[in-house]
Design a protein around this motif. Structure first.
Motif, PDB file in Angstrom:
ATOM      1  N   ILE A 198      58.454  65.443  55.901  1.00 33.18           N
ATOM      2  CA  ILE A 198      57.421  64.455  56.220  1.00 33.18           C
ATOM      3  C   ILE A 198      56.309  64.594  55.191  1.00 33.18           C
ATOM      4  O   ILE A 198      55.882  65.707  54.869  1.00 33.18           O
ATOM      5  N   ARG A 199      55.840  63.465  54.679  1.00 42.47           N
ATOM      6  CA  ARG A 199      54.777  63.484  53.672  1.00 42.47           C
ATOM      7  C   ARG A 199      53.787  62.370  53.990  1.00 42.47           C
ATOM      8  O   ARG A 199      54.150  61.198  54.083  1.00 42.47           O
ATOM      9  N   GLY A 200      52.556  62.737  54.184  1.00 43.07           N
ATOM     10  CA  GLY A 200      51.552  61.742  54.523  1.00 43.07           C
ATOM     11  C   GLY A 200      50.158  62.305  54.416  1.00 43.07           C
ATOM     12  O   GLY A 200      49.863  63.101  53.526  1.00 43.07           O
ATOM     13  N   SER A 201      49.300  61.925  55.352  1.00 40.53           N
ATOM     14  CA  SER A 201      47.890  62.306  55.278  1.00 40.53           C
ATOM     15  C   SER A 201      47.398  62.827  56.618  1.00 40.53           C
ATOM     16  O   SER A 201      47.657  62.228  57.664  1.00 40.53           O
ATOM     17  N   LYS A 202      46.678  63.925  56.587  1.00 36.01           N
ATOM     18  CA  LYS A 202      45.956  64.339  57.776  1.00 36.01           C
ATOM     19  C   LYS A 202      44.671  63.510  57.849  1.00 36.01           C
ATOM     20  O   LYS A 202      44.375  62.704  56.958  1.00 36.01           O
ATOM     21  N   GLU A 221      45.271  69.483  61.754  1.00 35.63           N
ATOM     22  CA  GLU A 221      46.090  69.406  60.553  1.00 35.63           C
ATOM     23  C   GLU A 221      47.264  68.445  60.673  1.00 35.63           C
ATOM     24  O   GLU A 221      48.084  68.354  59.760  1.00 35.63           O
ATOM     25  N   HIS A 222      47.383  67.731  61.780  1.00 40.60           N
ATOM     26  CA  HIS A 222      48.566  66.889  61.935  1.00 40.60           C
ATOM     27  C   HIS A 222      48.565  65.728  60.942  1.00 40.60           C
ATOM     28  O   HIS A 222      47.516  65.194  60.577  1.00 40.60           O
ATOM     29  N   ILE A 223      49.753  65.388  60.486  1.00 42.75           N
ATOM     30  CA  ILE A 223      49.929  64.270  59.569  1.00 42.75           C
ATOM     31  C   ILE A 223      50.110  63.007  60.398  1.00 42.75           C
ATOM     32  O   ILE A 223      50.968  62.947  61.283  1.00 42.75           O
ATOM     33  N   ALA A 227      53.509  57.609  57.520  1.00 45.17           N
ATOM     34  CA  ALA A 227      53.914  58.616  56.544  1.00 45.17           C
ATOM     35  C   ALA A 227      55.312  58.304  56.028  1.00 45.17           C
ATOM     36  O   ALA A 227      55.988  57.386  56.506  1.00 45.17           O
ATOM     37  N   ILE A 228      55.746  59.089  55.042  1.00 43.74           N
ATOM     38  CA  ILE A 228      57.101  58.966  54.505  1.00 43.74           C
ATOM     39  C   ILE A 228      57.984  59.989  55.206  1.00 43.74           C
ATOM     40  O   ILE A 228      57.626  61.162  55.313  1.00 43.74           O
ATOM     41  N   TYR A 229      59.133  59.543  55.668  1.00 45.83           N
ATOM     42  CA  TYR A 229      60.080  60.406  56.369  1.00 45.83           C
ATOM     43  C   TYR A 229      61.344  60.509  55.519  1.00 45.83           C
ATOM     44  O   TYR A 229      62.004  59.506  55.233  1.00 45.83           O
ATOM     45  N   ASN A 230      61.637  61.738  55.102  1.00 46.58           N
ATOM     46  CA  ASN A 230      62.773  61.994  54.232  1.00 46.58           C
ATOM     47  C   ASN A 230      64.017  62.290  55.061  1.00 46.58           C
ATOM     48  O   ASN A 230      64.048  63.241  55.841  1.00 46.58           O
ATOM     49  N   MET A 321      49.212  60.700  47.702  1.00 46.74           N
ATOM     50  CA  MET A 321      48.239  59.727  47.216  1.00 46.74           C
ATOM     51  C   MET A 321      48.615  58.317  47.652  1.00 46.74           C
ATOM     52  O   MET A 321      47.941  57.360  47.314  1.00 46.74           O
ATOM     53  N   LEU A 322      49.704  58.198  48.413  1.00 42.70           N
ATOM     54  CA  LEU A 322      50.108  56.887  48.898  1.00 42.70           C
ATOM     55  C   LEU A 322      49.164  56.400  49.979  1.00 42.70           C
ATOM     56  O   LEU A 322      48.712  55.254  49.944  1.00 42.70           O
ATOM     57  N   ILE A 323      48.874  57.252  50.969  1.00 41.70           N
ATOM     58  CA  ILE A 323      48.086  56.813  52.119  1.00 41.70           C
ATOM     59  C   ILE A 323      47.031  57.842  52.483  1.00 41.70           C
ATOM     60  O   ILE A 323      47.258  59.058  52.377  1.00 41.70           O
ATOM     61  N   GLY A 324      45.861  57.357  52.882  1.00 39.88           N
ATOM     62  CA  GLY A 324      44.789  58.202  53.389  1.00 39.88           C
ATOM     63  C   GLY A 324      44.478  57.801  54.812  1.00 39.88           C
ATOM     64  O   GLY A 324      44.274  56.611  55.100  1.00 39.88           O
TER      65      GLY A 324
END
Length: 604
Positions: A198-202, A221-223, A227-230, A321-324
């Motif tokens: 998982i890649r995103g933003s807290k 700290e949760h994202i 987000a992006i899910y691999n 840097m995709l989403i804040g």
């Protein structure tokens, strides 16, 4: 840097070797998933056809992999086929988008390979989400959780299988920079080689600043779910184990290998016996809680599953840097969001009121003005401060330097009683707007006064009547407003959190005097002098449609804070009234709120 780091016994260093893997971009297939449910969101989906032209997703020549656009409706798209073709009809909007896409009618559509749609078909009972923060329904997350788990199931083994990664992009995820789809592709293709599930933003706002240290780490700290899910792991294995109640067997899907940790999170969240989790906790917070426990080693079975998944510090990553994620934080239009996409609705964007347009009226009850005066040197919008003393003193005018310009502080003796403070400030203010406070508060810098850009208004932080008036003093304020102006308010308004129109406040004070008539404050016929509740009730009673009140924003939901903050409670009201509006109980309540804050935790 990942959003969550393990520091307990859950480390599994012998499983952390990521090695040098082939580039994951070979024949990768990606998707952007847009979720919509309400009429407003259906409208927003249609509106995005034009707004995406302004923030073009990509230069088609720079996209190397096929990326599909998947539209997911919480209800049933087909069931609306024969309803009126209104702008909020999901079938009409999806059909319109599909037709435009087939003809590549808009430039941004060339960035996507296909457009698809999916209906989750939730019942009204299932499709629950507390959008406004007023509901106390403990199942408020059931709708979004069910939609997400349906998407995950479809991606893992269902009709949407075959994708390597997808970006969950809800309707309040707003592109603000062109090329955001290129950034999605870049980050998605990096994920398998960096073992990211998982890649995103807290959360990047400041709503939690005052009490963040009291909150669980997995919440802080949760994202966010946007987000992006691999779905594609960075390694292959055919060795699986059964670990207690968590079964790793079966993660090898016939259509392709799925990322073990993402699959594990999904299966654990939706597993039998976890109904309380799916109905009472947002999926993104639950994923963080499970991952935190696994990495810290506080749950042996979770830690073992994380090790078996070859999890690392980058598996759950806030490096994007995709989403804040700014969620419900109220933002200034001038705020520079560094990411390509802002998670935060356009309805939460405002302009700052010019410094020379607002006065801060301070009721000075005693000589303890040092705290307030010290904060006048901070970064704030009140370049005119009027200090009205309720004890003998001389008039003084002082110019104070601040980071945002010179502050003019005028101190003079009040001519009316303290309970008439609002009306005396309205009479003396020379600016179009004013705010109120007292010398028991300090300016809560850095702070700005936010205004609606189309019709200057102030977001009013309000609490629902049912939950904001447990105390007698609050109820007394609402009752007084009703008695004077015949309006039953649903919300209690704090006078120190409301921006007053100087012109309107003068008219209000005249009307208030007439409505109060011969009633006396000293003899307790009036609980208060003119209040913010009285002001709002009067505004409503005038039926003035233009600039009626303000843009309401529930302070339990939105990331907004007051301009001033109490440093000590005001002295008690010594009147012997039947209803004690500010006695010992209220004093201690105010005292307690100085050192402890109610925890409003964002799950969305």
């Amino acid at each position: 840097m990942s959003s969550i780091h393990g520091d307990g016994d859950g480390d599994c260093d012998d499983h952390h070797d990521q090695g040098h893997h082939d580039n994951a971009s070979d024949n990768a297939k990606l998707a952007v998933v847009r979720v919509f449910s309400t009429a407003d969101e259906v409208n927003a989906l249609l509106l995005s056809t034009t707004t995406w032209e302004k923030t073009r997703p990509c230069d088609p020549a720079k996209i190397s992999q096929p990326i599909d656009l998947v539209l997911v409706y919480s209800k049933d798209i087909e069931s609306e086929r024969y309803m009126d073709a209104t702008p909020d009809n999901a079938h009409t909007v999806v059909a319109t988008l599909s037709e435009l896409f087939a003809n590549k009618s808009l430039g941004w559509m060339s960035c996507f390979a296909e457009i698809k749609n999916m209906s989750v078909k939730l019942t009204p009972e299932e499709d629950q989400y507390d959008f406004h923060g007023y509901s106390m329904n403990k199942h408020w997350v059931q709708g979004p959780n069910t939609v997400f788990t349906n998407i995950m199931s479809a991606m893992l083994t269902g009709d949407l299988s075959g994708y390597d990664s997808f970006f969950l992009m809800e309707m309040d995820a707003v592109p603000i920079k062109a090329g955001w789809l290129e950034q999605f592709e870049k980050e998605a293709l990096e994920m398998p080689t960096q073992n990211m599930a998982i890649r995103g933003s807290k959360y990047l706002g400041h709503k939690w600043d005052a009490f963040k240290h009291l909150m669980p780490a997995h919440v802080v700290e949760h994202i966010n779910g946007n987000a992006i899910y691999n779905l594609k792991p960075c390694y292959e294995t055919d060795t699986w184990q059964v670990l207690g109640r968590f079964t790793l067997k079966g993660w090898l899907d016939a259509r392709g290998l799925k990322h073990p940790w993402l699959k594990f999170l999904h299966d654990t969240f939706t597993g039998e016996g976890n109904v309380r989790m799916t109905e009472g906790m947002a999926f993104d917070v639950a994923f963080a809680m499970i991952t935190q426990a696994a990495m810290d080693g506080t749950e042996n079975e979770l830690a073992a599953a994380f090790c078996q998944s070859k999890g690392t510090d980058s598996t759950y990553s806030g490096n994007s840097m995709l989403i804040g994620n700014y969620a419900n934080t109220l933002l200034n239009h001038s705020f520079d969001v560094p990411t390509y996409i802002r998670h935060g609705s356009d309805r939460n964007l405002f302009h700052s009121l010019a410094d020379d347009q607002v006065t801060l009226g301070v009721a000075v009850y005693d000589q303890s003005t040092g705290h307030m005066m010290n904060t006048t040197r901070s970064n704030h919008p009140f370049k005119n401060i009027l200090m009205l003393q309720y004890f003998p003193g001389k008039k003084t005018v002082e110019k104070i330097a601040s980071p945002s310009g010179e502050v003019m502080v005028t101190t003079q003796q009040a001519t009316q009683e303290p309970h008439m403070h609002l009306c005396e400030v309205a009479k003396l203010a020379t600016t179009p707007w004013f705010a109120l406070t007292d010398n028991y508060h300090v300016i809560n810098a850095p702070v700005t006064v936010l205004m609606d850009h189309s019709d200057p208004q102030m977001p009013v932080p309000v609490m629902p009547y049912a939950h904001g008036c447990e105390r007698a003093d609050c109820q007394a304020s609402l009752d007084q407003a009703s008695d004077l102006f015949g309006v039953h308010l649903e919300y209690h308004h704090d006078p120190y959190e409301l921006l007053f129109s100087t012109r309107d406040a003068r008219d209000f004070c005249s009307s208030w005097q007439q409505a109060a008539g011969s009633k006396s404050w000293k003899s307790c016929e009036l609980a208060y002098g003119p209040t913010a509740d009285d002001y709002i009730a009067w505004k409503i009673s005038t039926n003035d449609k233009a600039n009626l009140i303000a843009t309401p924003k529930n302070k339990a939901l939105y990331g907004w804070r007051a301009w001033t903050q109490r440093w000590t409670p005001a002295p008690m009201d010594m009147r012997q009234c039947r209803v004690q509006v500010y006695g010992l109980v209220e004093y201690h309540h105010a005292l307690g709120n100085i050192t402890s804050c109610s925890q409003y935790v964002e799950n969305k």
